[in-house]
Design a protein around this motif. Structure first.
Motif, short mmCIF file in Angstrom:
data_model
loop_
_atom_site.label_atom_id
_atom_site.label_comp_id
_atom_site.label_asym_id
_atom_site.label_seq_id
_atom_site.Cartn_x
_atom_site.Cartn_y
_atom_site.Cartn_z
N PHE A 6 0.23 10.20 -6.86
CA PHE A 6 0.82 8.98 -6.30
C PHE A 6 2.33 9.16 -6.31
O PHE A 6 2.92 9.46 -7.36
CB PHE A 6 0.44 7.75 -7.14
CG PHE A 6 -0.87 7.13 -6.77
CD1 PHE A 6 -0.92 5.85 -6.23
CD2 PHE A 6 -2.06 7.81 -6.94
CE1 PHE A 6 -2.13 5.26 -5.89
CE2 PHE A 6 -3.27 7.24 -6.61
CZ PHE A 6 -3.31 5.95 -6.08
N GLU A 7 2.96 8.97 -5.17
CA GLU A 7 4.40 9.17 -5.06
C GLU A 7 5.06 7.93 -4.47
O GLU A 7 4.94 7.66 -3.27
CB GLU A 7 4.68 10.40 -4.19
CG GLU A 7 6.15 10.80 -4.11
CD GLU A 7 6.35 12.05 -3.28
OE1 GLU A 7 7.31 12.08 -2.50
OE2 GLU A 7 5.51 12.98 -3.40
N ASN A 8 5.71 7.14 -5.33
CA ASN A 8 6.44 5.92 -4.91
C ASN A 8 5.57 5.00 -4.04
O ASN A 8 6.02 4.48 -3.01
CB ASN A 8 7.73 6.28 -4.16
CG ASN A 8 8.68 7.07 -5.02
OD1 ASN A 8 8.86 6.77 -6.20
ND2 ASN A 8 9.31 8.08 -4.45
N VAL A 9 4.36 4.80 -4.47
CA VAL A 9 3.40 4.01 -3.68
C VAL A 9 3.62 2.52 -3.90
O VAL A 9 3.83 2.05 -5.02
CB VAL A 9 1.95 4.39 -4.06
CG1 VAL A 9 0.95 3.45 -3.40
CG2 VAL A 9 1.66 5.83 -3.67
N GLY A 10 3.59 1.78 -2.81
CA GLY A 10 3.68 0.32 -2.88
C GLY A 10 2.72 -0.31 -1.90
O GLY A 10 2.39 0.28 -0.86
N LYS A 11 2.23 -1.49 -2.24
CA LYS A 11 1.35 -2.24 -1.34
C LYS A 11 1.81 -3.68 -1.32
O LYS A 11 1.89 -4.33 -2.36
CB LYS A 11 -0.11 -2.16 -1.80
CG LYS A 11 -1.08 -2.92 -0.90
CD LYS A 11 -1.14 -2.34 0.50
CE LYS A 11 -2.12 -3.09 1.40
NZ LYS A 11 -2.15 -2.54 2.78
N LYS A 64 4.08 -1.67 -6.70
CA LYS A 64 5.44 -1.28 -6.30
C LYS A 64 5.90 -0.09 -7.14
O LYS A 64 5.77 -0.10 -8.37
CB LYS A 64 6.41 -2.45 -6.47
CG LYS A 64 7.76 -2.22 -5.82
CD LYS A 64 8.59 -3.49 -5.81
CE LYS A 64 9.89 -3.28 -5.05
NZ LYS A 64 10.71 -4.50 -5.04
N ASP A 65 6.43 0.92 -6.46
CA ASP A 65 7.01 2.11 -7.10
C ASP A 65 6.03 2.77 -8.08
O ASP A 65 6.39 3.07 -9.22
CB ASP A 65 8.31 1.74 -7.84
CG ASP A 65 9.36 1.20 -6.88
OD1 ASP A 65 9.37 1.63 -5.72
OD2 ASP A 65 10.18 0.36 -7.31
N ILE A 66 4.82 2.99 -7.64
CA ILE A 66 3.80 3.62 -8.48
C ILE A 66 3.85 5.14 -8.29
O ILE A 66 3.62 5.64 -7.18
CB ILE A 66 2.39 3.10 -8.14
CG1 ILE A 66 2.31 1.58 -8.32
CG2 ILE A 66 1.33 3.80 -9.00
CD1 ILE A 66 2.48 1.09 -9.72
N SER A 67 4.15 5.87 -9.35
CA SER A 67 4.18 7.33 -9.30
C SER A 67 3.50 7.89 -10.54
O SER A 67 3.89 7.56 -11.66
CB SER A 67 5.63 7.84 -9.23
OG SER A 67 6.27 7.42 -8.04
#
Length: 416
Positions: A6-11, A64-67
């Motif tokens: 996961f690289e800087n994942v946001g939903k 938000k901002d999941i890495s």
């Protein structure tokens, strides 16, 4: 090698509306993204998903901002309160929905069990749904056929395998769904907290299967559950989510401790001094990391340690006792254990009590400790600690939150 990245994942979601709400906003979004090649302008508005407070924006970030990275063969527990973003994270990984920002990489076939009946067609039989799920995962009919007997046997639904799944109970549906997801040889197994629907026997069986998948098969497992005992038994790593962001990541023991501590700082009690000649110096639970933090399954014994300090050369009444009272969080008394101390108590005294499992119904409880000489002298009283008994697949689950009382009392029943 990383199985999941996961690289800087946001939903992000917009509350109440699917589109931007106006044609001009829709055109502006299309122009900015497709012609200018820039980020969606309406996604810059927003706030974290704190469901406990009312926000001012129509946009909220579920994540938000999941890495983070998950190595192949690792078992990772995703922990957090309701609304923290756990299920959204698994849906993104399973490609049920797409991320708003960032990138997700997954190597291998993913089998997901996100909700009761995920991927099942209600009009088709259990057998037909097994073949359907396998085909969706890219398996041939022959490959699925070789696993069919094993899947049916594990699920315990053999008698109903040719019955449409719309007639299955939620527990049967979960049994079959998990059996399909676990046996069709996915490289990545994603399991949400649907296992809570199953009974204790099936939960234990499912945890064992997931251990076999990760340890024996070298496959990767992402697991979401509110049962911390299951987390500790199965997972090696943990990720704690709060308001859609990663609050903590580390080994599972420290992650569980961080989660329990953040939600409840009253699971132990310590005081170093008091004006009284005898006082309660500490109260704590013993056992697993979860139990030390006041989190017990219905099938766990509850062990409580109490330390009493008596000041040197101070006299106390010869009728002195210590009372350990268990009550619900709204102060309804459940039981009271009185232990005689007398006037010969040592300067430091340790008392250990063990409450048998399957006695207190799933609920939140308070431990009150009192040192006194009844009707003569009061020394110390502390509402020392709070603990929770959680339902880990008991017979009471089927009543859907009905009030079943406080304690379990099993009389001897004779029917003539």
């Amino acid at each position: 090698m990383n199985a999941i990245e996961f690289e800087n994942v946001g939903k992000q979601y917009r509350l109440g509306l699917v589109s931007t709400g106006t044609i001009s906003h829709d055109l502006n979004r299309w122009w900015t993204m497709n012609i200018l090649g820039k980020e969606d302008p309406y996604l810059k508005i927003g706030e974290t998903n704190d469901r406990a407070s009312k926000g001012h924006s129509q946009y909220v970030w579920a994540l938000k901002d999941i890495s983070f990275n998950v190595e192949q063969g690792d078992v990772v527990g995703i922990i957090g309160k309701n609304g923290a973003g756990k299920s959204t994270l698994l849906k993104l990984l399973s490609r049920v929905t797409a991320p708003t920002t960032g990138c997700i990489r997954a190597r291998g076939r993913i089998a997901s069990l996100l909700e009761v009946g995920t991927g099942f067609h209600p009009e088709m039989t259990g057998r037909e749904n097994i073949y359907l799920n396998g085909a969706i995962m890219g398996m041939t009919k022959q490959e699925i056929g070789r696993k069919l007997d094993e899947i049916v046997d594990f699920s315990g639904c053999e008698r109903y395998i040719d019955t449409p799944v719309k007639r299955y109970s939620s527990g049967m549906t979960v049994r079959l769904g998990f059996a399909v997801a676990a046996h069709l040889e996915p490289e990545i197994l994603v399991v949400d907290e649907v296992l809570a629907v199953g009974d204790a026997e099936f939960q234990k069986k499912a945890i064992g299967k997931m251990q076999d998948i990760s340890q024996g098969g070298g496959r990767t497992v992402l697991f979401v559950s509110h049962n911390m005992d299951s987390m500790l038994n199965l997972c090696r790593r943990g990720i704690l989510l709060e308001n859609g962001m990663i609050k903590y990541s580390g080994d599972i023991q420290s992650t569980v401790k961080e989660y329990i501590s953040s939600g409840n700082n009253n699971y132990s009690f310590v005081q170093n001094d008091s004006k009284h000649p005898i006082f309660i110096s500490s109260v704590c639970f013993t056992g697993t990391e979860a139990q030390k933090c006041g989190l017990f399954s219905f099938s766990d014994d509850i062990t409580l340690n109490i330390k009493i300090h008596k000041k040197a050369e101070q006299e106390i009444d010869k009728k002195t006792v210590i009372s350990i009272i268990i009550m619900t969080i709204n102060r309804t008394r459940v039981c009271n254990q009185e232990i005689f101390l007398g006037d010969t108590v040592e300067e430091e005294t340790n008392i250990s009590l063990s409450y048998k499992s399957e006695t207190l119904l799933p609920n939140k409880y308070l431990v009150r400790v009192v040192i006194h000489a009844p009707n003569i002298q009061f020394y110390d009283r502390q509402d020392a600690c709070i603990f929770t008994v959680q339902d880990n697949g008991t017979e009471f689950l089927k009543y859907n939150g009905a009030d079943n009382g406080i304690i379990v009392y099993r009389p001897i029943i004779t029917i003539q």
